[in-house]
Scaffold this motif. Structure first.
Motif, PDB file in Angstrom:
ATOM      1  N   GLU A   1     -12.630   3.316   4.158  1.00 34.18           N
ATOM      2  CA  GLU A   1     -12.503   2.934   2.751  1.00 34.18           C
ATOM      3  C   GLU A   1     -11.327   1.979   2.551  1.00 34.18           C
ATOM      4  O   GLU A   1     -10.339   2.053   3.272  1.00 34.18           O
ATOM      5  CB  GLU A   1     -12.287   4.183   1.888  1.00 34.18           C
ATOM      6  N   PRO A   2     -11.446   1.106   1.547  1.00 32.90           N
ATOM      7  CA  PRO A   2     -10.322   0.209   1.248  1.00 32.90           C
ATOM      8  C   PRO A   2      -9.133   0.985   0.694  1.00 32.90           C
ATOM      9  O   PRO A   2      -9.285   2.101   0.197  1.00 32.90           O
ATOM     10  CB  PRO A   2     -10.889  -0.749   0.196  1.00 32.90           C
ATOM     11  N   ALA A   3      -7.972   0.393   0.776  1.00 27.92           N
ATOM     12  CA  ALA A   3      -6.747   1.028   0.297  1.00 27.92           C
ATOM     13  C   ALA A   3      -6.780   1.176  -1.216  1.00 27.92           C
ATOM     14  O   ALA A   3      -7.327   0.349  -1.924  1.00 27.92           O
ATOM     15  CB  ALA A   3      -5.539   0.202   0.700  1.00 27.92           C
TER      16      ALA A   3
ATOM     17  N   SER B   1      -0.371   3.044   2.712  1.00 28.23           N
ATOM     18  CA  SER B   1      -1.255   1.912   2.858  1.00 28.23           C
ATOM     19  C   SER B   1      -0.587   0.605   2.459  1.00 28.23           C
ATOM     20  O   SER B   1       0.616   0.478   2.459  1.00 28.23           O
ATOM     21  CB  SER B   1      -2.521   2.173   2.043  1.00 28.23           C
ATOM     22  N   ARG B   2      -1.431  -0.367   2.131  1.00 27.34           N
ATOM     23  CA  ARG B   2      -0.917  -1.696   1.817  1.00 27.34           C
ATOM     24  C   ARG B   2      -0.660  -1.828   0.318  1.00 27.34           C
ATOM     25  O   ARG B   2      -1.167  -1.044  -0.466  1.00 27.34           O
ATOM     26  CB  ARG B   2      -1.883  -2.769   2.315  1.00 27.34           C
ATOM     27  N   ALA B   3       0.111  -2.812  -0.009  1.00 30.11           N
ATOM     28  CA  ALA B   3       0.440  -3.041  -1.413  1.00 30.11           C
ATOM     29  C   ALA B   3      -0.824  -3.491  -2.151  1.00 30.11           C
ATOM     30  O   ALA B   3      -1.732  -4.066  -1.559  1.00 30.11           O
ATOM     31  CB  ALA B   3       1.524  -4.123  -1.520  1.00 30.11           C
ATOM     32  N   PRO B   4      -0.898  -3.242  -3.467  1.00 27.12           N
ATOM     33  CA  PRO B   4      -2.078  -3.664  -4.227  1.00 27.12           C
ATOM     34  C   PRO B   4      -2.350  -5.137  -4.052  1.00 27.12           C
ATOM     35  O   PRO B   4      -1.441  -5.959  -4.098  1.00 27.12           O
ATOM     36  CB  PRO B   4      -1.698  -3.329  -5.685  1.00 27.12           C
ATOM     37  N   GLY B   5      -3.608  -5.466  -3.824  1.00 31.02           N
ATOM     38  CA  GLY B   5      -3.997  -6.857  -3.678  1.00 31.02           C
ATOM     39  C   GLY B   5      -3.714  -7.448  -2.316  1.00 31.02           C
ATOM     40  O   GLY B   5      -4.054  -8.595  -2.053  1.00 31.02           O
TER      41      GLY B   5
ATOM     42  N   ALA C   1      -4.450  -8.002   1.461  1.00 33.05           N
ATOM     43  CA  ALA C   1      -5.595  -7.861   2.353  1.00 33.05           C
ATOM     44  C   ALA C   1      -5.150  -7.610   3.786  1.00 33.05           C
ATOM     45  O   ALA C   1      -4.032  -7.951   4.170  1.00 33.05           O
ATOM     46  CB  ALA C   1      -6.433  -9.142   2.298  1.00 33.05           C
ATOM     47  N   ARG C   2      -6.056  -7.043   4.559  1.00 32.55           N
ATOM     48  CA  ARG C   2      -5.768  -6.819   5.981  1.00 32.55           C
ATOM     49  C   ARG C   2      -5.962  -8.117   6.730  1.00 32.55           C
ATOM     50  O   ARG C   2      -6.925  -8.836   6.536  1.00 32.55           O
ATOM     51  CB  ARG C   2      -6.725  -5.757   6.548  1.00 32.55           C
TER      52      ARG C   2
END
Length: 146
Positions: free
Chosen positions: A128-130, A137-141, A143-144
């Motif tokens: 699932e996406p963050a 996880s990663r900051a909002p917006g 991308a990996r």
């Protein structure tokens, strides 16, 4: 006849025993099969041998850093299916961006809440996406980049 599914395999790369014990407890309780290596040296080779579903990877390790391990795993196309959740006590936005830029699937700051870690592990294993969770996880917006 349905065969029971194999438990997800998790490799913990963590040099601090107290954190490793907590991770072992949580991963076992969640029904995952897991093993641990306490140093960065040999971690990439172990990942190649065991092909875990997820690597819980400490950033600051003796001998080889978590960033180097993450980068080496991502440079090996045969390890594309291996997910990586980086863990660090230095949870600045720059550290997070660096880990994600090297191909980590998530990033969590220590000390972490077990609930947050459990949710992040489940999210990554489910593909699932963050979510917009500043502690994981990663900051909002963001991308990996693989």
């Amino acid at each position: 006849m349905n065969q029971p599914t194999e438990p997800k395999r998790i490799l913990v790369v963590e040099d601090e025993d107290n954190i490793a014990v907590a991770l072992d407890y949580l991963m076992t309780r969640e029904g995952y099969s897991q093993q641990r290596i306490a140093t960065g040296a040999g971690a990439v080779e172990l990942i190649r041998e065991t092909r875990p579903d997820l690597v819980l990877l400490d950033v600051m390790l003796p001998e080889v850093s978590g960033y180097e391990i993450c980068q080496n795993v991502r440079l090996d196309p045969s390890l594309n299916a291996v997910k990586i959740l980086m863990m660090t006590a230095r949870g600045s936005a720059m550290e997070r961006r660096k880990g994600l830029a090297m191909g980590a699937d998530g990033f969590i700051s220590k000390p972490f809440e077990l609930k947050a870690l459990r949710a992040e592990v489940r999210r990554i294993l489910a593909g699932e996406p963050a979510e917009d969770n500043p502690d994981a996880s990663r900051a909002p917006g963001e991308a990996r980049h693989a």
